[in-house]
Design a protein around this motif. Sequence first.
Motif, mmCIF file in Angstrom:
data_model
loop_
_atom_site.group_PDB
_atom_site.id
_atom_site.type_symbol
_atom_site.label_atom_id
_atom_site.label_comp_id
_atom_site.label_asym_id
_atom_site.label_seq_id
_atom_site.Cartn_x
_atom_site.Cartn_y
_atom_site.Cartn_z
ATOM 1 N N ALA A 59 5.192 6.848 2.379
ATOM 2 C CA ALA A 59 3.815 7.350 2.438
ATOM 3 C C ALA A 59 2.891 6.293 1.832
ATOM 4 O O ALA A 59 3.269 5.600 0.882
ATOM 5 C CB ALA A 59 3.701 8.655 1.657
ATOM 6 N N TYR A 60 1.687 6.168 2.381
ATOM 7 C CA TYR A 60 0.770 5.089 1.991
ATOM 8 C C TYR A 60 -0.583 5.623 1.547
ATOM 9 O O TYR A 60 -0.971 6.731 1.894
ATOM 10 C CB TYR A 60 0.493 4.174 3.195
ATOM 11 C CG TYR A 60 1.698 3.499 3.789
ATOM 12 C CD1 TYR A 60 2.067 2.216 3.402
ATOM 13 C CD2 TYR A 60 2.461 4.142 4.764
ATOM 14 C CE1 TYR A 60 3.171 1.588 3.965
ATOM 15 C CE2 TYR A 60 3.561 3.523 5.331
ATOM 16 C CZ TYR A 60 3.906 2.248 4.927
ATOM 17 O OH TYR A 60 4.992 1.630 5.484
ATOM 18 N N ASP A 61 -1.291 4.736 0.864
ATOM 19 C CA ASP A 61 -2.721 4.916 0.678
ATOM 20 C C ASP A 61 -3.328 3.598 1.150
ATOM 21 O O ASP A 61 -3.411 2.637 0.383
ATOM 22 C CB ASP A 61 -3.012 5.181 -0.808
ATOM 23 C CG ASP A 61 -4.491 5.422 -1.041
ATOM 24 O OD1 ASP A 61 -5.260 5.373 -0.055
ATOM 25 O OD2 ASP A 61 -4.874 5.642 -2.200
ATOM 26 N N PHE A 62 -3.707 3.539 2.421
ATOM 27 C CA PHE A 62 -4.043 2.241 3.022
ATOM 28 C C PHE A 62 -5.358 1.645 2.539
ATOM 29 O O PHE A 62 -5.516 0.434 2.506
ATOM 30 C CB PHE A 62 -4.120 2.371 4.548
ATOM 31 C CG PHE A 62 -2.780 2.529 5.210
ATOM 32 C CD1 PHE A 62 -1.778 1.594 5.014
ATOM 33 C CD2 PHE A 62 -2.516 3.617 6.036
ATOM 34 C CE1 PHE A 62 -0.539 1.728 5.635
ATOM 35 C CE2 PHE A 62 -1.289 3.757 6.659
ATOM 36 C CZ PHE A 62 -0.303 2.816 6.454
ATOM 37 N N GLY A 63 -6.336 2.476 2.197
ATOM 38 C CA GLY A 63 -7.657 1.917 1.937
ATOM 39 C C GLY A 63 -8.205 1.356 3.241
ATOM 40 O O GLY A 63 -7.828 1.797 4.326
ATOM 41 N N SER A 97 -0.262 -5.235 5.355
ATOM 42 C CA SER A 97 -0.957 -4.167 4.624
ATOM 43 C C SER A 97 -0.603 -2.784 5.174
ATOM 44 O O SER A 97 -0.933 -1.769 4.559
ATOM 45 C CB SER A 97 -2.471 -4.379 4.677
ATOM 46 O OG SER A 97 -2.889 -4.431 6.018
ATOM 47 N N ARG A 116 7.527 14.843 -2.404
ATOM 48 C CA ARG A 116 7.388 13.404 -2.635
ATOM 49 C C ARG A 116 8.274 12.943 -3.773
ATOM 50 O O ARG A 116 8.528 13.691 -4.709
ATOM 51 C CB ARG A 116 5.937 13.071 -2.982
ATOM 52 C CG ARG A 116 5.047 13.124 -1.767
ATOM 53 C CD ARG A 116 3.745 12.386 -2.012
ATOM 54 N NE ARG A 116 3.056 12.205 -0.740
ATOM 55 C CZ ARG A 116 2.101 11.311 -0.529
ATOM 56 N NH1 ARG A 116 1.722 10.499 -1.497
ATOM 57 N NH2 ARG A 116 1.520 11.216 0.644
ATOM 58 N N ASN A 167 0.800 -1.220 0.000
ATOM 59 C CA ASN A 167 0.000 0.000 0.000
ATOM 60 C C ASN A 167 0.838 1.278 0.000
ATOM 61 O O ASN A 167 0.282 2.376 0.061
ATOM 62 C CB ASN A 167 -0.941 0.025 1.212
ATOM 63 C CG ASN A 167 -2.065 -0.990 1.061
ATOM 64 O OD1 ASN A 167 -2.513 -1.270 -0.047
ATOM 65 N ND2 ASN A 167 -2.507 -1.556 2.176
ATOM 66 N N GLU A 226 -1.171 5.585 13.128
ATOM 67 C CA GLU A 226 -1.825 4.933 11.979
ATOM 68 C C GLU A 226 -3.011 4.074 12.442
ATOM 69 O O GLU A 226 -4.068 4.067 11.793
ATOM 70 C CB GLU A 226 -0.812 4.078 11.215
ATOM 71 C CG GLU A 226 0.152 4.932 10.388
ATOM 72 C CD GLU A 226 1.219 4.124 9.648
ATOM 73 O OE1 GLU A 226 1.985 4.721 8.889
ATOM 74 O OE2 GLU A 226 1.301 2.887 9.849
ATOM 75 N N GLU A 259 -5.801 6.441 13.109
ATOM 76 C CA GLU A 259 -6.336 7.024 11.874
ATOM 77 C C GLU A 259 -7.177 6.026 11.094
ATOM 78 O O GLU A 259 -8.168 6.381 10.461
ATOM 79 C CB GLU A 259 -5.183 7.521 10.984
ATOM 80 C CG GLU A 259 -4.658 8.895 11.396
ATOM 81 C CD GLU A 259 -3.234 9.151 10.899
ATOM 82 O OE1 GLU A 259 -2.818 8.517 9.895
ATOM 83 O OE2 GLU A 259 -2.538 9.968 11.526
ATOM 84 N N SER A 282 8.231 10.274 1.040
ATOM 85 C CA SER A 282 8.008 11.697 1.267
ATOM 86 C C SER A 282 9.045 12.226 2.250
ATOM 87 O O SER A 282 9.505 11.515 3.136
ATOM 88 C CB SER A 282 6.587 11.971 1.746
ATOM 89 O OG SER A 282 6.474 11.674 3.097
ATOM 90 N N VAL A 308 2.832 4.282 -1.509
ATOM 91 C CA VAL A 308 2.648 4.950 -2.807
ATOM 92 C C VAL A 308 3.810 5.849 -3.197
ATOM 93 O O VAL A 308 3.982 6.194 -4.361
ATOM 94 C CB VAL A 308 1.338 5.769 -2.844
ATOM 95 C CG1 VAL A 308 0.133 4.833 -2.836
ATOM 96 C CG2 VAL A 308 1.255 6.756 -1.673
#
Length: 425
Positions: free
Chosen positions: A52-56, A75, A33, A21, A267, A270, A26, A23
């Motif tokens: 840096a992530y986009d965890f979904g 993940s 980035r 995950n 995290e 969040e 950064s 991306v």
Amino acid sequence: MSATALDNGNPAALRPGAFGNAVALSCRECGARQELGPYYACAECFGPLEVAYDFGAVSRDAIEAGPKSIWRYRSLLPVPADVERFPNTEPGFTRLLRADNLARELGLDTLWIKDDSGNPTHSFKDRVVAVALAAARELGLKVLACPSTGNLANAVAAAAARAGIKSVVFIPHDLERPKVLTTAVYGGTLLAVKGNYDDVNRLASEIAGEEEGWAFVNVNVRPYYAEGSKTLGFEIAEQLGWRLPQQVVVPVASGAQLVKVDKGFRELAELGLVESSPYRIFGAQATGCSPVAEAFREGHDVVRPVRPDTVAKSLAIGNPADGPYVLDVCRRTGGAVEDVSDEEIRDGITLLAQTEGIFAETAGGVTVATLKKLLETGQLDPAAETVIIQSGDGLKTLDAIADRVGPAATIEPTYAAFTEAYSSA
Ligand SMILES: Cc1ncc(COP(=O)(O)O)c(C=O)c1O
Ligand SMILES: [Zn+2]
């Protein structure tokens, strides 16, 4: 890509999902980035990079259904979904023990010990190395290397052996003998350098810029490596029943572990995996190498390097890369950074052993002794639920307590000799 970045990988050749995950990388200073790759310094400002992530969506159920290792959190790490297919030491999911005897002794209500000596090479460093190894594989890097204060040396040599790749490990020449042997036994190349850790680290950075295809786990793949310490935070929260503790005491050398425990907690909150609740993070150093504690006390934002002189060699980093970030985390959360003398460290080791049956290395002695000092000085709340991170095994630093403990007597094999010795013991 920047001239500061190493060119010894080819990001264009990354397979899809190579970093899960994650991306981008950064900059921790300016936020710029850059693409995922074997980079560790910002192209804009030379600042250190982080993942840096986009965890979904990530659920507790999915995590709990995973293996009993750090890969249950894959993940949340910069690793591919199939990371388990590749040989690794499978660290993590170490014991979180209730420590009522030690708590009573120190006047604390609720104390837990995260005992990371239970990892494959007996320190938390197996966590960070497992993630670095996965990154190295995805980046096509073929040699696993590091400068080390000892525990990282063990972890890198073992992980490389299991992965079937070369390791090259650099240590200060005056390291504890058990740590030298428990690295050398795994094969690979072990080089003792005439200098302290900061000299070794400088040499490693130079070599990292010269050698193609090397993954210096804590230099050129550091952004990935450091993420491994988040799993300490994840496990503490999961093992407490998916909630955050109120206070945590963490040993500090480079400071990466402490900073990532905080990142792990944030995290989880969040992502809604734990309820967001206030916690305070405390750093623990040896007085003989306490640049972060000193900066904390003096209210400085920068950490002035020191020349280490302490029995806690695993924490003997005089110029800590994450020092300023430790200050940020401890100040933001209402914690502190303290330091303790070599005598207090030895006392901490024996206190923990004799109250809880856990034999810690010197770093664990630092943590226990700092916990005690923080309580005595009123900086830590005795009524708040507290976790300490016990990060390494006492068998690697036997000399620290060798002149303090031993047999009560040496006796003839007779009952009479026993009764005489036992009555005077
Ligand atoms: C046993 C042990 N605990 C804690 C640390 C500190 O880790 P960090 O450098 O992430 O602050 C080290 C570092 O080598 C270590 O060996
Ligand atoms: Zn930057």
